[in-house]
Every structure is written in C-alpha cells, then in structure tokens.
Motif scaffolding. Structure first.
Motif, short mmCIF file in Angstrom:
data_model
loop_
_atom_site.label_atom_id
_atom_site.label_comp_id
_atom_site.label_asym_id
_atom_site.label_seq_id
_atom_site.Cartn_x
_atom_site.Cartn_y
_atom_site.Cartn_z
N MET A 1 -2.22 -10.51 -128.34
CA MET A 1 -3.57 -10.62 -129.21
C MET A 1 -3.75 -9.57 -129.87
SD MET A 1 -7.32 -11.94 -127.90
CE MET A 1 -8.62 -11.76 -128.96
N THR A 2 -3.73 -8.41 -129.20
CA THR A 2 -4.47 -7.11 -129.80
C THR A 2 -3.08 -6.16 -129.90
OG1 THR A 2 -4.90 -6.33 -127.73
CG2 THR A 2 -6.51 -7.81 -128.81
N SER A 3 -3.56 -5.27 -130.64
CA SER A 3 -2.77 -4.10 -130.77
C SER A 3 -3.09 -2.68 -130.28
CB SER A 3 -1.81 -3.83 -131.73
OG SER A 3 -2.81 -3.54 -132.89
N ARG A 4 -2.61 -1.79 -129.74
CA ARG A 4 -3.20 -0.77 -129.13
C ARG A 4 -2.71 0.87 -129.51
NH1 ARG A 4 -7.38 -1.30 -125.52
NH2 ARG A 4 -7.68 -3.25 -125.07
N GLU A 5 -3.37 1.59 -129.77
CA GLU A 5 -2.82 2.93 -130.45
C GLU A 5 -3.71 4.00 -129.39
OE1 GLU A 5 -3.07 4.71 -134.62
OE2 GLU A 5 -1.53 3.19 -134.89
N ASN A 6 -2.76 4.68 -128.86
CA ASN A 6 -3.38 5.82 -127.76
C ASN A 6 -4.72 5.18 -126.89
OD1 ASN A 6 -2.07 7.92 -129.18
ND2 ASN A 6 -3.50 7.97 -130.63
N GLY A 7 -4.39 4.02 -126.44
CA GLY A 7 -5.17 3.26 -125.53
C GLY A 7 -6.36 2.54 -126.21
N LEU A 8 -6.31 2.63 -127.47
CA LEU A 8 -7.74 2.07 -128.41
C LEU A 8 -6.94 0.84 -129.18
CD1 LEU A 8 -9.37 5.29 -129.77
CD2 LEU A 8 -10.07 3.71 -127.81
N GLY B 1 -7.15 -15.28 -125.61
CA GLY B 1 -6.22 -15.53 -126.84
C GLY B 1 -6.50 -15.73 -128.23
N LEU B 2 -7.82 -15.83 -128.43
CA LEU B 2 -8.29 -16.16 -129.87
C LEU B 2 -8.31 -14.72 -130.80
CD1 LEU B 2 -9.64 -18.18 -131.67
CD2 LEU B 2 -11.94 -17.52 -131.02
N ARG B 3 -7.50 -15.01 -131.88
CA ARG B 3 -7.72 -14.04 -133.03
C ARG B 3 -9.02 -14.38 -133.62
NH1 ARG B 3 -2.13 -12.25 -136.06
NH2 ARG B 3 -1.52 -11.00 -134.47
N VAL B 4 -9.80 -13.28 -133.99
CA VAL B 4 -10.95 -13.47 -134.61
C VAL B 4 -10.88 -12.51 -135.97
CG1 VAL B 4 -13.44 -13.48 -134.76
CG2 VAL B 4 -12.27 -14.12 -132.66
N LEU C 1 -17.04 -4.25 -133.44
CA LEU C 1 -15.94 -5.17 -133.43
C LEU C 1 -14.50 -4.77 -132.60
CD1 LEU C 1 -16.19 -6.05 -137.29
CD2 LEU C 1 -17.15 -7.55 -135.38
N ARG C 2 -14.22 -3.58 -132.82
CA ARG C 2 -13.26 -2.81 -132.06
C ARG C 2 -13.37 -2.97 -130.53
NH1 ARG C 2 -10.07 1.82 -133.22
NH2 ARG C 2 -11.81 2.77 -134.49
N ILE C 3 -14.73 -2.70 -130.11
CA ILE C 3 -14.89 -3.05 -128.65
C ILE C 3 -14.62 -4.21 -127.94
CG2 ILE C 3 -16.84 -2.89 -126.93
CD1 ILE C 3 -17.72 -0.36 -128.20
N ASN C 4 -15.16 -5.36 -128.93
CA ASN C 4 -15.01 -6.72 -128.62
C ASN C 4 -13.56 -7.32 -128.86
OD1 ASN C 4 -17.45 -7.84 -127.66
ND2 ASN C 4 -18.29 -6.75 -129.53
N GLU C 5 -12.69 -6.43 -129.42
CA GLU C 5 -11.21 -6.75 -129.86
C GLU C 5 -11.04 -7.70 -130.75
OE1 GLU C 5 -8.99 -6.89 -126.16
OE2 GLU C 5 -8.92 -4.71 -125.98
N PHE C 6 -11.90 -7.57 -131.82
CA PHE C 6 -11.57 -8.49 -132.93
C PHE C 6 -10.28 -8.02 -133.53
CE2 PHE C 6 -15.58 -10.48 -132.18
CZ PHE C 6 -16.01 -10.67 -133.15
#
Length: 234
Positions: A1-8, A179-182, A197-202
């Motif tokens: 669902m999400t991608s991460r860079e340096n843990g973010l 699993g929802l992409r927003v 938005l980042r914290i909520n992993e949009f």
C-alpha cells in the motif's frame, strides 16, 4: 500500500493545472514552465480537470504531458454521469495513468476495465454544498471501504480538508481502512497538512491552486513553489 524512504512514508504529489474547480485558462503556459523546469522523474504526476477548456484543447494538453513521459492525472468535475463517461473516455484515449473523482462507478469501471488506468472515485457528500464535503465520519469511512473493494477500483479520492466536520478525525479514521489507497483532493496549503497526510499514510494528494496562487511559504515563482512542495514530501 505504501512506499518508504529512510523509514518515512513517501507521499506522491499530483500537480494539477487547476484552480476554482476547473483547468486554469493559462494551463498550456503553466505546463510550458513545468516542462522547462522539472524532469518527468522530478515531477512525474501532472494533470487537469475535465472542465475549463474545450475537449480538443484538453486532448492537446494531455498528449503533451504524456509525450513528456509523465503520468497524466484527470480529475472529474461535475456530478453528471455523462461528464464522467466523457472524462473516462478521454483518459483511455490519452493513456492517462489515473482518473480521480466522480461517483458513477458502474459506468466508469466499464469504460476503464482492462486499460490499467488507476481509478479513484470520490467518497462522501459533495452535492449539499458546492466545494465542501458533508456526511458523518463513520458514513464516509463505510462508503470508502465499500467503494475501495469494488473490482477495477484502485482506491478513493477524499476531499479531506474540505470536510464540514472535523478533518483530523476524518483523515485518521479513513487511514484505518486496511489496504485502502487514498488520494486527498485539494486544499493542501501548508507543510503541516502534508505532514498530516504522510502520518496517516495517504497514498497521494493533489495540489494546484495553492501553487498557482503562491500561497505556500516559498518564492513567488512556480518553480520555487513546486520545489518547496517536493522538498516537504521527501
């Protein structure tokens, strides 16, 4: 669902050539500046709404964006089924990457099926008050869960910062749907909102008017405004 860079969590910026619910009159000139200043790797997602210009002009603009190797985003404006059908057809014709907005999912899904175009319909009540999102948090989240589970739907578009209730509560609640992409649509005008938005992993957010109106805490040029956004998101 999400991608991460340096843990973010990395959130995607979709720059829209839009303001006041339509593609801006100077969209071609704005895109000229974008093309001169940013590579497709630096700013991959660029788009417009299906209003503000005749279809022939939107086709020319869309072909330019796609021809530059960018991922074209088309946002549906207007609640009529015919407008959504035309927007979906335009997305297919141009080879768009994403179609966001709209509510007539049965019609649009039939048109997009098998094309590989990402489809993100809008959720919540956008008809009671133009430009504002209405409905209860529970109701919007329930709709998002149902719409996001439909075949050929990749996620949902949420006008989170245009919510007439508590935007923070809505953003947090919808982020809990597994699993929802927003895609957050509009009204992102500060580092604080991008970070929320980042914290909520949009997955992504659209931004247009804030850049074009020089609202962001950066220089007065388009390049400075957009570079500020890209710096905040990475």
């Amino acid at each position: 669902m999400t991608s991460r860079e340096n843990g973010l969590h990395v959130i995607i910026t979709q720059f829209m050539l839009t303001d006041d619910e339509a593609t801006v009159p100077g969209a071609f000139e704005v895109y000229d500046e974008v093309a001169r200043t940013f590579t497709a790797e630096e700013l991959p997602y660029v788009g417009f709404k299906n209003t503000g210009h005749p279809p022939s002009a939107l086709r020319r603009l869309g072909r330019r964006i796609v021809g530059d190797g960018r991922k074209l985003v088309i946002e549906v404006a207007g609640g009529h089924e015919s407008a959504e059908r035309e927007a979906a057809g335009l997305a297919v014709e141009l080879g768009a990457a994403l179609l966001i907005g709209g509510v007539h999912t049965t019609t649009v899904r039939e048109i997009l099926r098998g094309t590989g175009i990402g489809y993100y319909p809008a959720v919540g009540d956008l008809t009671t008050e133009p430009g504002r999102l209405h409905g209860t948090v529970d109701g919007i989240v329930r709709q998002a869960r149902e719409v996001g589970a439909l075949p050929d739907v990749n996620g949902v578009a949420l006008h989170g910062y245009r919510y007439a209730g508590d935007p923070d509560a809505l953003l947090h609640a919808i982020a809990q749907v597994d699993g929802l992409r927003v895609v957050n649509v509009g009204s992102v005008d500060s580092a604080q909102r991008i970070e929320e938005l980042r914290i909520n992993e949009f997955w992504a957010f659209t931004i247009g008017g804030a850049v074009l109106d020089h609202t962001l805490p950066a220089g007065r040029t388009l390049a400075q405004q957009l570079r500020w956004v890209l710096a905040v998101t990475h």
